[in-house]
Scaffold this active site. Sequence first.
Site, short mmCIF file in Angstrom:
data_model
loop_
_atom_site.label_atom_id
_atom_site.label_comp_id
_atom_site.label_asym_id
_atom_site.label_seq_id
_atom_site.Cartn_x
_atom_site.Cartn_y
_atom_site.Cartn_z
N ARG A 83 59.66 -27.53 56.70
CA ARG A 83 59.82 -28.68 57.58
C ARG A 83 60.54 -28.30 58.86
NH1 ARG A 83 63.14 -31.91 56.08
NH2 ARG A 83 63.86 -30.76 54.26
N LYS A 117 57.79 -36.13 53.06
CA LYS A 117 59.18 -36.38 53.40
C LYS A 117 59.31 -37.38 54.54
CE LYS A 117 61.79 -34.56 50.33
NZ LYS A 117 62.09 -33.25 49.87
N HIS A 142 67.29 -39.13 46.97
CA HIS A 142 66.65 -37.81 47.02
C HIS A 142 67.00 -37.09 45.74
CE1 HIS A 142 66.02 -33.65 49.02
NE2 HIS A 142 64.89 -34.12 48.53
N SER A 193 67.03 -30.04 49.95
CA SER A 193 65.65 -29.59 50.07
C SER A 193 65.53 -28.10 50.30
CB SER A 193 64.99 -30.30 51.23
OG SER A 193 64.38 -31.44 50.75
N LYS A 250 66.12 -29.63 41.62
CA LYS A 250 65.63 -30.98 41.27
C LYS A 250 64.31 -30.88 40.49
CE LYS A 250 65.24 -32.57 45.50
NZ LYS A 250 65.74 -31.40 46.22
N1 ADP Z 1 70.05 -21.47 37.44
C1 ADP Z 1 69.04 -22.02 38.08
N2 ADP Z 1 68.91 -23.37 38.11
C2 ADP Z 1 67.89 -23.94 38.78
N3 ADP Z 1 66.94 -23.26 39.44
C3 ADP Z 1 67.00 -21.91 39.44
C4 ADP Z 1 68.05 -21.24 38.76
N4 ADP Z 1 67.86 -19.92 38.92
C5 ADP Z 1 66.75 -19.77 39.67
N5 ADP Z 1 66.21 -20.96 39.98
C6 ADP Z 1 65.02 -21.15 40.84
O1 ADP Z 1 65.44 -21.90 41.96
C7 ADP Z 1 64.42 -22.76 42.39
C8 ADP Z 1 64.87 -24.21 42.35
O2 ADP Z 1 64.01 -24.92 43.19
P1 ADP Z 1 63.51 -26.41 42.99
O3 ADP Z 1 63.66 -26.83 41.57
O4 ADP Z 1 62.17 -26.50 43.60
O5 ADP Z 1 64.57 -27.14 43.91
P2 ADP Z 1 64.48 -28.56 44.61
O6 ADP Z 1 63.43 -29.32 43.91
O7 ADP Z 1 65.84 -29.13 44.44
O8 ADP Z 1 64.15 -28.29 46.05
C9 ADP Z 1 63.24 -22.54 41.51
O9 ADP Z 1 62.39 -21.63 42.13
C10 ADP Z 1 63.89 -21.96 40.25
O10 ADP Z 1 63.03 -21.13 39.54
C1 PEP Z 2 59.43 -31.10 50.15
C2 PEP Z 2 60.56 -30.56 50.45
O1 PEP Z 2 61.66 -30.74 49.67
P1 PEP Z 2 62.19 -30.06 48.32
O2 PEP Z 2 62.61 -28.69 48.67
O3 PEP Z 2 63.34 -30.93 47.94
O4 PEP Z 2 61.12 -30.05 47.28
C3 PEP Z 2 60.69 -29.78 51.68
O5 PEP Z 2 61.80 -29.51 52.07
O6 PEP Z 2 59.68 -29.45 52.29
MN MN Z 3 61.64 -30.17 44.72
#
Ligand code: ADP
Ligand code: PEP
Ligand code: MN
Length: 713
Positions: free
Chosen positions: A184, A329, A348, A366, A417
């Site tokens: 973004r 978003k 969020h 994010s 998340k």
């Molecule tokens: N201890 C951990 N807890 C959560 N995620 C982890 C951890 N270690 C590595 N990761 C990685 O970090 C990333 C978390 O991203 P994501 O769940 O997409 O975050 P969000 O949805 O909050 O943007 C994933 O790629 C996951 O595999």
């Molecule tokens: C969709 C987004 O958020 P998130 O990383 O929380 O999934 C983004 O930042 O592009």
């Molecule tokens: Mn996410």
Amino acid sequence: MDNKAPDNGEFSFASNTPRSTGRKGLPKIQTQDHNKKANDVCHDDSGTPVKAKTIDELHSLQRKKSAPTTPIKGAQGAFNAISEEERQKQQLQSISASLASLMRETGPKLVKGDPARKGEGQQIAHHHHYTPTISATDSSLKFTHYLHNLSPAELYEQAIKYEKGSFIASSGALATLSGAKTGRSPRDKRVVRDETTEDDLWWGKGSPNIEMDEHTFMVNRERAVDYLNSLDKVFVNDQFLNWDPEHRIKVRIVSARAYHSLFMHNMCIRPTPEELENFGTPDFTIYNAGQFPCNRYTHYMTSSTSIDINLARKEMVILGTQYAGEMKKGLFGVMHYLMPKRQILSLHSGCNMGKDGDVALFFGLSGTVNLELNRATWSNQLPTDMCLVRSPHDTRFYYKLLLTILPLVLFVAGTGKTTLSTDHNRYLIGDDEHCWSENGVSNIEGGCYAKCIDLSREKEPDIWNAIKFGTVLENVVFDEHTREVDYVDSSVTENTRAAYPIDYIPNAKIPCVGPHPKNIILLACDAFGVLPPVSKLSLAQTMYHFISGYTALVAGTEDGIKEPQATFSACFGAAFIMMHPTKYAAMLSEKMQKHGATGWLVNTGWSGGSYGSGKRIKLAYTRRIIDAIHSGSLLNASYKKTEVFGLEIPTEIEGVPSEILDPVNTWTDKNAYKDTQLKLAGLFKNNFAVFTNYKIGKNSMLTEEILAAGPNY
Ligand SMILES: Nc1ncnc2c1ncn2[C@@H]1O[C@H](COP(=O)(O)OP(=O)(O)O)[C@@H](O)[C@H]1O
Ligand SMILES: C=C(OP(=O)(O)O)C(=O)O
Ligand SMILES: [Mn+2]
Ligand SMILES: [Ca+2]
């Protein structure tokens, strides 16, 4: 197909032995089973004849007409019954109204359907509000074909036929590229400041709402609409947001790429055929002209990218970025305005529910954002990056930042998340955007948007299995022959993504709603490695950390700098909130008190040292911590209080080595730990300073308690 082919234009085995000549071609291949009658297997010419005389007729047999219109049920429906023809006409007029240029004399001439399939029941509509005049331009002579709510299969074909960089991965997912922007662009977001938004929205320092005026919005809107109408065809998605039926919002997305249409098909709530027929006028419309830049000579534009929101017109315009996340978003931002107006808190957060109905929210910042930062901002070395210049307006000199613009791609290592709300032992309500109303929680979206970098089947089986036919895979690298995706490869970007409908997760809770949350989990990916893996928070601490919205970025720059950078994003989503953070914080605090929810701070980041020396805490350990929160066992564990941050940390958790629970144990250099902890505490304090003048909620007690709940040293 272009080379010499039989006269039917298609190559086929059967055509070697035409029917009339009998079995005179190549000798028949014998199969293993000699007892079987020859015409049961491997027959060449003796099977059931095809029920068509020409190839065109054959092709028309292949595709049958879609299910006829669903009758409208109920008394009200009977009253309003309109003919199918009338309904189609209304739809065309509604879409024509969306696509009308507000400057020109004529609206677009719309044709429903693919221009490549002319004459197949296509319908034409003129925008009836406009009468052609002699000053008409070429654009008024041309037709805009629109493809309305195509199915994933149709969108696949559109993408593969017409969009470069679109391929079918071996999993069946559609792999595509988002172009130059792979994250973004929060600095290019603009919000129209007018009478409605002037008082309601948060403006000024710290606010994500960078203002633009109504006129400039119309300039960009016109630019987007003209661009879209200049194309052979556009995609139109009519869908919903929010699973709470009382507060459902109708959205229309007009876009130029099948990729964008499929992305939103997956991410928004998909209407049933009946709901689509009765869709009517959308509550909000997105014009995504992402391939086309904005004009830098336009007022308020500081780059070639602009994402513009006009709440009064209920419209959003996207120019200069094809990153699909902008759409979802962007709509989330709109919900952050619409929902609090109805006393509903927008969040969020991810959200899931246990077998016994216990709901947890997962807040966190994010993923990747594109930021153009000047070196001075980046390196905290303002004085050395300043120089004395003469003002162009008068004779005075003033200090100016030396704008060594570095196109920095900063990436937050995702906070978790999506990963942690996707839990095989729990029902998934949603991974990113929710509402908390008097009725409980509801997901805003109909899909998930997972990061794919380093994705593995072992660690994240549910996400892995969701990557199949229908899923959009953004910016991943794959083997050119086998089409096997290499999830470790970050050649295109670190922010590789998969967007899939939520029902691709086996234990999704459909409809995506649940009762009031019991646990509020604040996720921080602390790349400094000083926050404990888990802390139990008081209400005041929950508010302090919610308003702070801390995580750390690990930045990749051209010169390869890689060091942690603290970021604070109010409400764990400052880029999306529309009103002052304290408004959302007050609502959260009220709801947590009313429903007796417990707050937790979970560090999914580093342990044993900062980024570079320590390691990211194992996902398996974080999952055990989250399990202990869900089960209630952590609520009654024994705790001790940390210095500086004053956090309550448990001494034991099943499945997690006890020594990692207090980060001091994992650092070999204890002084470095102390220094780093103080450094981070200082950053928290600096950040929170701007909030000390605001009252949170109705009683000032809470405000004081919240201030006291931050680090003390
Ligand atoms: N201890 C951990 N807890 C959560 N995620 C982890 C951890 N270690 C590595 N990761 C990685 O970090 C990333 C978390 O991203 P994501 O769940 O997409 O975050 P969000 O949805 O909050 O943007 C994933 O790629 C996951 O595999
Ligand atoms: C969709 C987004 O958020 P998130 O990383 O929380 O999934 C983004 O930042 O592009
Ligand atoms: Mn996410
Ligand atoms: Ca800085």
